[in-house]
Motif scaffolding. Structure first.
Motif, mmCIF file in Angstrom:
data_model
loop_
_atom_site.group_PDB
_atom_site.id
_atom_site.type_symbol
_atom_site.label_atom_id
_atom_site.label_comp_id
_atom_site.label_asym_id
_atom_site.label_seq_id
_atom_site.Cartn_x
_atom_site.Cartn_y
_atom_site.Cartn_z
ATOM 1 N N VAL A 21 -5.383 14.948 14.957
ATOM 2 C CA VAL A 21 -5.130 15.016 13.519
ATOM 3 C C VAL A 21 -5.880 16.211 12.951
ATOM 4 O O VAL A 21 -7.073 16.405 13.234
ATOM 5 C CB VAL A 21 -5.579 13.726 12.806
ATOM 6 C CG1 VAL A 21 -5.384 13.858 11.308
ATOM 7 C CG2 VAL A 21 -4.811 12.527 13.332
ATOM 8 N N LEU A 22 -5.168 17.019 12.152
ATOM 9 C CA LEU A 22 -5.772 18.136 11.433
ATOM 10 C C LEU A 22 -5.566 17.880 9.946
ATOM 11 O O LEU A 22 -4.420 17.767 9.481
ATOM 12 C CB LEU A 22 -5.104 19.466 11.833
ATOM 13 C CG LEU A 22 -5.574 20.678 11.034
ATOM 14 C CD1 LEU A 22 -7.007 21.040 11.406
ATOM 15 C CD2 LEU A 22 -4.655 21.881 11.278
ATOM 16 N N ASP A 23 -6.669 17.765 9.195
ATOM 17 C CA ASP A 23 -6.544 17.608 7.748
ATOM 18 C C ASP A 23 -7.652 18.413 7.094
ATOM 19 O O ASP A 23 -8.366 19.169 7.742
ATOM 20 C CB ASP A 23 -6.596 16.130 7.350
ATOM 21 C CG ASP A 23 -7.815 15.422 7.927
ATOM 22 O OD1 ASP A 23 -8.731 16.116 8.406
ATOM 23 O OD2 ASP A 23 -7.859 14.182 7.901
ATOM 24 N N GLY A 24 -7.772 18.263 5.779
ATOM 25 C CA GLY A 24 -8.777 19.035 5.047
ATOM 26 C C GLY A 24 -8.286 20.399 4.613
ATOM 27 O O GLY A 24 -9.090 21.246 4.206
ATOM 28 N N LEU A 25 -6.971 20.659 4.685
ATOM 29 C CA LEU A 25 -6.430 21.953 4.258
ATOM 30 C C LEU A 25 -6.387 22.018 2.738
ATOM 31 O O LEU A 25 -5.934 21.073 2.073
ATOM 32 C CB LEU A 25 -5.030 22.148 4.843
ATOM 33 C CG LEU A 25 -4.959 22.242 6.368
ATOM 34 C CD1 LEU A 25 -3.522 22.134 6.832
ATOM 35 C CD2 LEU A 25 -5.564 23.550 6.848
ATOM 36 N N THR A 26 -6.825 23.129 2.163
ATOM 37 C CA THR A 26 -6.850 23.316 0.716
ATOM 38 C C THR A 26 -5.657 24.146 0.273
ATOM 39 O O THR A 26 -4.876 24.647 1.095
ATOM 40 C CB THR A 26 -8.153 24.002 0.290
ATOM 41 O OG1 THR A 26 -8.201 25.309 0.899
ATOM 42 C CG2 THR A 26 -9.358 23.203 0.761
ATOM 43 N N ASP A 27 -5.543 24.340 -1.062
ATOM 44 C CA ASP A 27 -4.420 25.113 -1.606
ATOM 45 C C ASP A 27 -4.544 26.593 -1.298
ATOM 46 O O ASP A 27 -3.538 27.291 -1.223
ATOM 47 C CB ASP A 27 -4.341 24.920 -3.131
ATOM 48 C CG ASP A 27 -3.999 23.486 -3.501
ATOM 49 O OD1 ASP A 27 -3.665 22.718 -2.584
ATOM 50 O OD2 ASP A 27 -4.087 23.156 -4.699
ATOM 51 N N GLY A 28 -5.742 27.115 -1.160
ATOM 52 C CA GLY A 28 -5.944 28.545 -1.010
ATOM 53 C C GLY A 28 -6.049 28.990 0.434
ATOM 54 O O GLY A 28 -5.183 28.682 1.258
ATOM 55 N N LEU A 29 -7.143 29.703 0.752
ATOM 56 C CA LEU A 29 -7.329 30.292 2.077
ATOM 57 C C LEU A 29 -8.021 29.291 2.996
ATOM 58 O O LEU A 29 -9.092 28.787 2.692
ATOM 59 C CB LEU A 29 -8.156 31.576 1.982
ATOM 60 C CG LEU A 29 -8.452 32.310 3.288
ATOM 61 C CD1 LEU A 29 -7.154 32.745 3.963
ATOM 62 C CD2 LEU A 29 -9.345 33.523 3.040
ATOM 63 N N ASN A 30 -7.391 29.009 4.150
ATOM 64 C CA ASN A 30 -7.944 28.122 5.162
ATOM 65 C C ASN A 30 -8.087 28.898 6.462
ATOM 66 O O ASN A 30 -7.128 29.550 6.901
ATOM 67 C CB ASN A 30 -7.024 26.918 5.384
ATOM 68 C CG ASN A 30 -6.832 26.112 4.108
ATOM 69 O OD1 ASN A 30 -7.601 25.231 3.788
ATOM 70 N ND2 ASN A 30 -5.762 26.442 3.346
ATOM 71 N N VAL A 31 -9.257 28.817 7.074
ATOM 72 C CA VAL A 31 -9.531 29.580 8.292
ATOM 73 C C VAL A 31 -9.873 28.602 9.407
ATOM 74 O O VAL A 31 -10.788 27.777 9.271
ATOM 75 C CB VAL A 31 -10.698 30.572 8.083
ATOM 76 C CG1 VAL A 31 -10.905 31.392 9.351
ATOM 77 C CG2 VAL A 31 -10.408 31.484 6.902
ATOM 78 N N ILE A 32 -9.105 28.682 10.503
ATOM 79 C CA ILE A 32 -9.365 27.871 11.700
ATOM 80 C C ILE A 32 -9.836 28.822 12.792
ATOM 81 O O ILE A 32 -9.052 29.626 13.311
ATOM 82 C CB ILE A 32 -8.106 27.110 12.138
ATOM 83 C CG1 ILE A 32 -7.649 26.173 11.022
ATOM 84 C CG2 ILE A 32 -8.360 26.329 13.408
ATOM 85 C CD1 ILE A 32 -6.344 25.460 11.319
ATOM 86 N N ILE A 33 -11.135 28.776 13.081
ATOM 87 C CA ILE A 33 -11.736 29.681 14.077
ATOM 88 C C ILE A 33 -12.124 28.849 15.291
ATOM 89 O O ILE A 33 -13.019 28.002 15.220
ATOM 90 C CB ILE A 33 -12.962 30.410 13.509
ATOM 91 C CG1 ILE A 33 -12.604 31.150 12.199
ATOM 92 C CG2 ILE A 33 -13.522 31.382 14.535
ATOM 93 C CD1 ILE A 33 -13.789 31.810 11.533
ATOM 94 N N GLU A 34 -11.426 29.066 16.392
ATOM 95 C CA GLU A 34 -11.699 28.343 17.632
ATOM 96 C C GLU A 34 -11.519 29.296 18.811
ATOM 97 O O GLU A 34 -10.783 30.283 18.710
ATOM 98 C CB GLU A 34 -10.749 27.153 17.788
ATOM 99 C CG GLU A 34 -10.911 26.052 16.744
ATOM 100 C CD GLU A 34 -12.212 25.290 16.882
ATOM 101 O OE1 GLU A 34 -12.893 25.456 17.914
ATOM 102 O OE2 GLU A 34 -12.549 24.532 15.955
#
Length: 877
Positions: A21-34
């Motif tokens: 599950v991936l959640d916590g995304l906001t309306d603006g800029l979201n960065v997933i660094i992995e």
């Protein structure tokens, strides 16, 4: 209107085997660094599958969603916001495939759910095998997979149509507007009645052509049947005329009378032919008799001549051979003497070389014994060196790493620092004089200094002094104790009592390592290779050789030293003597071979001449023994006379036989019989043909074929006229549609200006003074920077990637004006950007995130960790 992803849940989707599950995304800029291989690109592919790939498809792309080697059903669930409303999509592939969409108006499943998704996202049905981004609408352009932004590509048809609708007011045209949309579908509908999408005739045009071809075939068939009936009447009259001629020919008796006469002549001809054959056989027998007597005469003369010739040849061969016998005997005697001398020289040489070989082996054995003694000496020197090397290596292995020494020093400094802190915060008390009666925490005090680090009670007679050190001193003591424990544990781990001991051990170990290198060099020096003993270089080779030696004494030590030089000279003299003997023997043998070669043909010639003479005498005796030889000439004359008489009789018989030729008469009779048979066969065939023609005419004559042919021709002409009319209508519609399309294309070129103006505000921030140029397909083609334009394909990969992102942002702004659901997702973006441009691009993306949701998927923590809402793939494999 921005499309906002809120939650993504995956199960059995590629590497996400377990629920994720991936959640916590906001309306603006979201960065997933992995890091790499954690599933960032798989996450983007899952979102595409949920929105755009049909649930019941089983193509190669859908099959790739299942984890490798597992037969399970990939499942995706996404919560998102579009057009200001909350939506949920759940999709399952391959096994028990299903889809469900929940929105403000309730739920939809199956094909209705797929259609609802397409209408909501502005996409069309994707029928490709590997996924067609152009069919995904605006999100197909703005969701950029890994390495997909390295080339500047034009938007798809759906995006171009949306952009054109946005810009129509600016360019001042109705092409693509409401009026165009009313006209164009009607034209397309009528066009589809006549043509396929690829411009091939179909619909009404194909039906008219098919009808015209069918009626033309019917008219042609009717005309053919009418022509066949008319031809039947003509064929019937011709057949009846031919039948009359055949009947007249069959009634004629001329051929029958001629055949009867020919049958009478054939008996006479056969008798004449039989007489001719008899005369021919008689003449042949007499001719053979004459020929045999003539051959006997010739053979007798040749035999007598052969006897004379062979006797002369035998005498000549014997004369030639008698002169060579004496020379051949002398040469054979000289050759025998030379062979005896050669054998003696070989024996002498063999003995000399045997003595030389024995002396050489003796010298080599003594040299080997000396080398073995030296090898044993080197082996004795090697063993203590190896022991020293083992000890040096063992000592060198005790070295403590520099990082450990540094850690020990750091811990020692930490202890000193903690001790200083304790001493700085502690209370010092000094007792002087008579301290009897003074107690410290119930213990009698002694004179001298005392450091107090905790609360202490001092009793002075009936009074009590309570000393409380600063509150932070307790933590300083704890820090000191921890630092001492850390130092002691590290020292114990490496078996040293102090840091000074560790340094001393390292010095000794380094000295041992240097000494080991010196010992290794000495070992190499005392263990060279000895080719004569088969010893390779190195200590192991020397030890293996010495271990294999026996302790026996040298058996040849008491023998006298041989004179190798004298033996070598003696062997060389025997070689010279052998060479001279071999030369003499070869010369004598060559002379003998030469004489024998000259004598051999003479012997063969004499033997052959003798054999020929005997054969010639025997052959002559056999011929003269024949009885007819006594009166050969008289018999030959009589046989010739009989042959001439038989030849005259044969000529008379041949003239009689030629006058009555049996074969010619039989051929004439056969011709007459064949003529009659053919006439009868032809009459039967004509009667059959006449009967068939009469039956056909009777059957076809009453069907009105002429009227039918005329009606069919009129219908075919009417169908041809209808085809011409329909073809004209189809060509007119095609011309109208092409004209509208050309006008639309021309109008599309007017859209380039507004698109370029909107993109320029982004591109100028990256490339100041740059002027972008777009093609008719709204794709960026070149960049002009104060000179001729540069094709995008000629720019660096970094600049191409930056321009691809900026042009997508420009299109996203225009689609937002249309109210289209827009979201920007970039997978591993800006991989070729330098630091300056990377900072500028991140500023532009941050600004764009104020208008739409932006998701960055990257493995570059340093470049993007300061941006937006940081999200971790918790639970990712």
């Amino acid at each position: 209107m921005s499309l906002k992803i809120r939650r993504v849940a995956l199960t059995n989707f590629r590497k996400f085997r377990d629920p994720f599950v991936l959640d916590g995304l906001t309306d603006g800029l979201n960065v997933i660094i992995e890091p790499n291989e954690t599933g960032k690109s798989t996450l983007l592919e899952a979102m595409r599958a949920a929105f755009f790939i049909r649930h019941n498809t089983a193509n190669r792309l859908a099959r790739s969603y299942a984890p490798h080697g597992e037969a399970v059903a990939p499942q995706i669930e996404i919560d998102f916001e579009a057009r200001g409303e909350d939506w949920h999509v759940s999709k399952r592939f391959l096994k028990s495939a299903s889809v469900e969409v929940r929105g403000p108006n309730g739920r939809a499943q199956g094909e209705d759910a797929e259609a609802q998704l397409q209408a909501l996202l502005g996409a069309r049905r994707d029928t490709s095998q590997a996924g067609d981004a152009a069919a995904h609408g605006a999100l197909g352009l703005l969701w950029v997979g890994q390495a997909q932004a390295l080339d500047v590509t034009p938007p798809g048809e759906i995006v171009r149509d949306s952009v054109r609708a946005t810009l129509e007011a600016e360019v001042g045209t109705i092409m693509g507007g409401a009026a165009y949309q009313r006209v164009r579908p009607r034209i397309d509908s009528q066009f589809a009645d006549y043509w396929t999408n690829t411009g091939r005739p179909s619909g009404r045009q194909s039906a008219a052509r098919t009808e015209q071809e069918a009626l033309e075939r019917v008219a042609t068939e009717a005309a053919a049947r009418l022509a066949a009936l008319e031809q039947g009447f003509a064929d019937l009259e011709a057949a009846r005329a031919r039948l009359k001629l055949l009947d007249r020919d069959l009634a004629d008796t001329t051929d029958a009378e001629r055949r009867k006469a020919l049958v009478g002549q054939i008996d006479v001809a056969r008798s004449a032919a039989q007489l001719r054959d008899t005369r021919r056989a008689e003449q042949g027998r007499l001719a053979d008799q004459v020929k045999g007597l003539q051959d006997l005469t010739v053979r007798l003369a040749e035999a007598r001549k052969a006897v004379s010739d062979t006797a002369a040849a035998l005498a000549s061969a014997r004369d030639k051979r008698s002169g060579l016998e004496e020379e051949l005997a002398g040469t054979r005697e000289r050759a025998g003497t030379a062979r005896d001398r050669l054998a003696m020289a070989r024996d002498t040489r063999r003995a000399a070389h045997a003595a030389l070989d024995a002396a050489t082996r003796l010298v080599a054995a003594r040299t080997r014994q000396a080398e073995i003694a030296r090898a044993r000496q080197r082996h004795a020197e090697l063993l203590p060196l190896e022991a020293e090397l083992t000890a040096a290596r063992a000592l060198g292995a005790t070295v403590i790493a520099a990082s450990v020494i540094k850690a020990l020093e750091d811990r020692e400094r930490a202890v000193d620092k903690a001790r200083a802190a304790v001493e700085a915060g502690a209370t010092r008390v000094e007792f002087a004089g008579d301290v009897s009666g003074v107690e410290i925490d119930g213990i009698p005090a002694t004179p001298g200094d005392r450091t107090l680090s905790r609360e202490t009670r001092i009793r002075l007679g009936g009074a009590e002094v309570i000393i409380r050190p600063p509150a932070g001193l307790q933590s300083a003591e704890t820090t000191l104790a921890n630092a001492r424990d850390d130092l002691a544990a590290t020292l114990a781990d490496h078996g040293v009592a102090s840091v000074a001991d560790a340094r001393a051990r390292n010095e000794a170990a380094r000295d041992a390592v240097a000494n080991g290198r010196t010992i290794e060099a000495r070992i190499v020096a005392v263990t060279p290779a000895v080719p004569s003993l088969g010893i390779a270089a190195g200590a192991s080779a020397v030890k293996s050789f010495v271990a294999g030696l026996s302790e026996r004494a040298d058996a040849e030590a008491g023998q006298e030293e041989p004179d190798l030089a004298a033996l070598t000279v003696a062997a060389a003299d025997t070689d010279s003597a052998l060479a001279r003997a071999e030369g003499t023997d070869e010369t004598a043998a060559a002379q003998l071979r030469e004489l024998e070669a000259r004598n051999a043909p003479l012997m063969v010639q004499a033997a052959g001449a003798e054999r020929d003479a005997v054969n010639a005498v025997a052959q002559l005796a056999a011929l003269e023994a024949k009885p007819e030889v006594a009166r050969l000439e008289e018999a030959l004359s009589a046989a010739r006379q009989h042959e001439a008489e038989a030849l005259v009789r044969l000529q008379d018989a041949e003239r009689a036989a030629n006058a009555h030729d049996v074969a010619a008469i039989e051929r004439q009779i056969g011709v007459l019989d064949k003529r009659a048979d053919v006439a009868r066969t032809q009459r039967i065939d004509l009667e059959k043909a006449i009967a068939g023609l009469e039956a056909r005419i009777e059957a076809e004559g009453g069907k009105g074929l002429a009227d039918r042919a005329a009606v069919a021709r009129e219908e075919a002409d009417a169908a041809a006229a209808n085809l011409a009319r329909v073809t004209q209508e189809a060509d007119t519609l095609k011309l109208l549609r092409d004209t509208l399309e050309n006008a639309r294309a021309e109008t599309s070129r007017t859209f380039v200006g507004p698109v370029a103006r909107r993109a320029r505000r982004y591109i100028e921030r990256l490339l100041p003074g740059a002027d972008p140029n777009f093609g008719d397909d709204l794709g960026l083609t070149s960049i002009a920077r104060g000179g001729p334009g540069e094709n995008c394909g000629d720019l660096s990969k970094g600049t191409q990637e930056q321009l691809a992102v900026l042009t997508r942002l420009a299109f996203a702004d225009m689609l937002l004006e249309q109210g289209m659901p827009v979201s920007l997702i970039l997978d591993d973006p800006l991989v070729y950007s330098d630091d300056t441009r990377l900072d500028l691009m991140t500023e532009i993306l941050t600004d764009a995130a104020t208008r739409m949701q932006v998701i960055l998927l990257t493995c570059r923590d340093r470049a993007f960790r300061h941006l937006g809402n940081r999200i971790t793939l918790t639970g990712a494999p």
